[in-house]
Design a protein around this motif. Structure first.
Motif, mmCIF file in Angstrom:
data_model
loop_
_atom_site.group_PDB
_atom_site.id
_atom_site.type_symbol
_atom_site.label_atom_id
_atom_site.label_comp_id
_atom_site.label_asym_id
_atom_site.label_seq_id
_atom_site.Cartn_x
_atom_site.Cartn_y
_atom_site.Cartn_z
ATOM 1 N N ARG A 42 55.517 15.927 -5.365
ATOM 2 C CA ARG A 42 56.700 15.119 -5.618
ATOM 3 C C ARG A 42 57.988 15.956 -5.647
ATOM 4 N N GLU A 51 60.968 15.442 -2.785
ATOM 5 C CA GLU A 51 62.256 14.885 -3.191
ATOM 6 C C GLU A 51 63.391 15.855 -2.884
ATOM 7 N N TRP A 95 57.292 9.129 2.698
ATOM 8 C CA TRP A 95 58.546 9.759 2.275
ATOM 9 C C TRP A 95 59.494 10.071 3.428
ATOM 10 N N GLU A 140 49.913 13.744 -5.619
ATOM 11 C CA GLU A 140 51.300 13.306 -5.700
ATOM 12 C C GLU A 140 52.078 14.140 -6.706
ATOM 13 N N ARG A 193 55.640 5.582 -6.206
ATOM 14 C CA ARG A 193 54.267 6.066 -6.082
ATOM 15 C C ARG A 193 53.855 6.030 -4.620
ATOM 16 N N TRP A 194 53.090 7.027 -4.223
ATOM 17 C CA TRP A 194 52.592 7.093 -2.850
ATOM 18 C C TRP A 194 51.142 6.642 -2.739
#
Length: 416
Positions: free
Chosen positions: A340, A344, A297, A336, A283-284
């Protein structure tokens, strides 16, 4: 510019690209951001980097794209070289078939800073030392020149880099989130072209587990980038960085280009020397505290998307906060959820791209050579460029995929 809502106060920690971009976006939707920076003044300089389509689209919306120069020379030629003076034509960073602007990190920071509204407060020599929150806000203790005081905010944004203080205070120790890739990176600006190279000539010296890149620029001296494999990251931080570099590229004779680059690095005022580490988090955000850019990230320089993702992340954050009004936590969760998948993907690319920058084996170097030879043949080159375009298409996509005041534009690729 939206009128400031004194009831929506945000603390932005870090005056780098992520922090400035976030403050610009928050201010544009009526928030009152305060930026704190641990350094005593805004930092300049920086190494060569690229801003891809995703970052350009976000920068255009933030109003900073026109203030960021494109230093890519139209007639750049990149050569593969060796220590004994051998030289052949190769492929460079600007040969990627994507929308790409090349510049220095300081160029982006200056461009963003010039667009920061004058009414945004900045406090230098200031760092958070405690973060505590409840359902209605966040209490942050800020220390400036040894004097501490606690202030309350509706939102706290950690934009303070790979070793983020906000992340440590609100999420946990660095060891939980930093994932070393086993490489060291170093960079510096060259005062002028070296070792007989022309002003628009770039170079790559590729050996198993180590590499030197020279990036030429328009209207600016070139930049040097070193990288090498290591089994002990901690050891590499012992002693002077230039000594670690010299040891990593030894014991053979350095040759003209590498030797000159190492000498310039030793004399440089603000050289970069660091380990390549990605930040990986489930989680950010936690409550009203969120991380952006490298703090959340870190993609590493191998991905090429660090700056682009930082600007785009700040842009989307403002959009989600605007859409959710006073509901900060749902806004952060939506932000988020939106980012995400592309982030990623960039992280995976950051690992996959390592052999391009620093081949680990002679076989990887030979494969790269074969690609470079094939690219110059008409039919094979066309096919290889098509394949390469597919691999890099996400760097071109506008990952915001949303209008500031409109519906999602899923799958849209913004025009250049």
């Amino acid at each position: 510019m939206a009128t400031i809502d004194k009831g929506k106060r945000a603390l932005v920690v870090g005056l780098g690209i992520s922090g400035i971009s976030t403050a610009i976006r928050l201010r544009s939707i009526g928030w009152d951001p305060l930026i704190v920076e641990r350094a005593p003044a805004r930092r300049g300089g920086g190494y060569f980097l690229g801003v891809f389509g995703a970052g350009q689209d976000a920068a255009r919306r933030l109003g900073i794209l026109d203030a960021i120069p494109d230093r890519a020379a139209a007639d750049t030629a990149t050569f593969v070289v060796n220590r004994t003076g051998g030289k052949r034509r190769g492929l460079g960073f600007t040969d990627l078939p994507v929308r790409l602007r090349c510049m220095l990190r300081g160029d982006v920071e200056r461009g963003a800073f010039s667009a920061l509204p004058d009414d945004v407060e900045i406090r230098y020599s200031t760092s958070p030392t405690r973060i505590e929150q409840d359902d209605d806000g966040v209490d942050v203790t800020l220390e400036q020149d040894g004097v501490a005081g606690t202030e309350r905010f509706d939102l706290v944004v950690g934009a303070d880099g790979v070793r983020s203080t906000v992340r440590r205070l609100a999420f946990g120790p660095h060891a939980q989130f930093l994932h070393p890739l086993g490489y060291m990176v170093a960079a510096c600006l060259l005062p002028h072209p070296i070792a007989g190279m022309g002003p628009h000539e770039g170079a790559t010296l590729l050996e198993p587990g180590r590499a030197l890149w020279i990036f030429p620029m328009e209207d600016h001296p070139p930049s040097a980038f070193f990288s090498y494999r290591t089994d002990d990251v901690d050891r590499e931080f012992s002693g002077r960085p230039v000594d670690r570099l010299r040891a990593a590229f030894g014991p053979q004779k350095y040759g003209r280009l590498l030797g000159a680059a190492l000498d310039v690095y030793e004399a440089a005022e603000q050289p970069l020397f660091d380990s390549a580490e990605q930040v990986r988090m489930r989680r950010w955000s936690t409550g009203r505290v969120v991380l952006v850019g490298d703090a959340a990230w870190c993609l590493t320089v191998f991905s090429g998307m660090g700056v682009s993702s930082a600007i785009a992340g700040a842009d989307v954050l403002g959009t989600m906060l605007q859409r959710h009004g006073d509901r900060v936590v749902p806004a952060l969760q939506a932000w988020e959820g939106h980012l995400r998948r592309p982030i990623e993907s960039y992280q995976r690319a950051g690992v996959d791209m390592i052999p391009l920058f620093t081949p680990e084996t002679r076989r990887q170097i030979k494969v790269r050579h074969a690609f470079e030879v094939g690219e110059r043949l008409p039919l094979i080159g066309q096919a290889l460029r098509w394949i390469s375009r597919g691999e890099h298409v996400e760097k071109d996509q506008d990952i915001a995929l949303v209008q500031h005041d409109g519906p999602a534009l899923v799958g849209r690729v913004a025009p250049g």
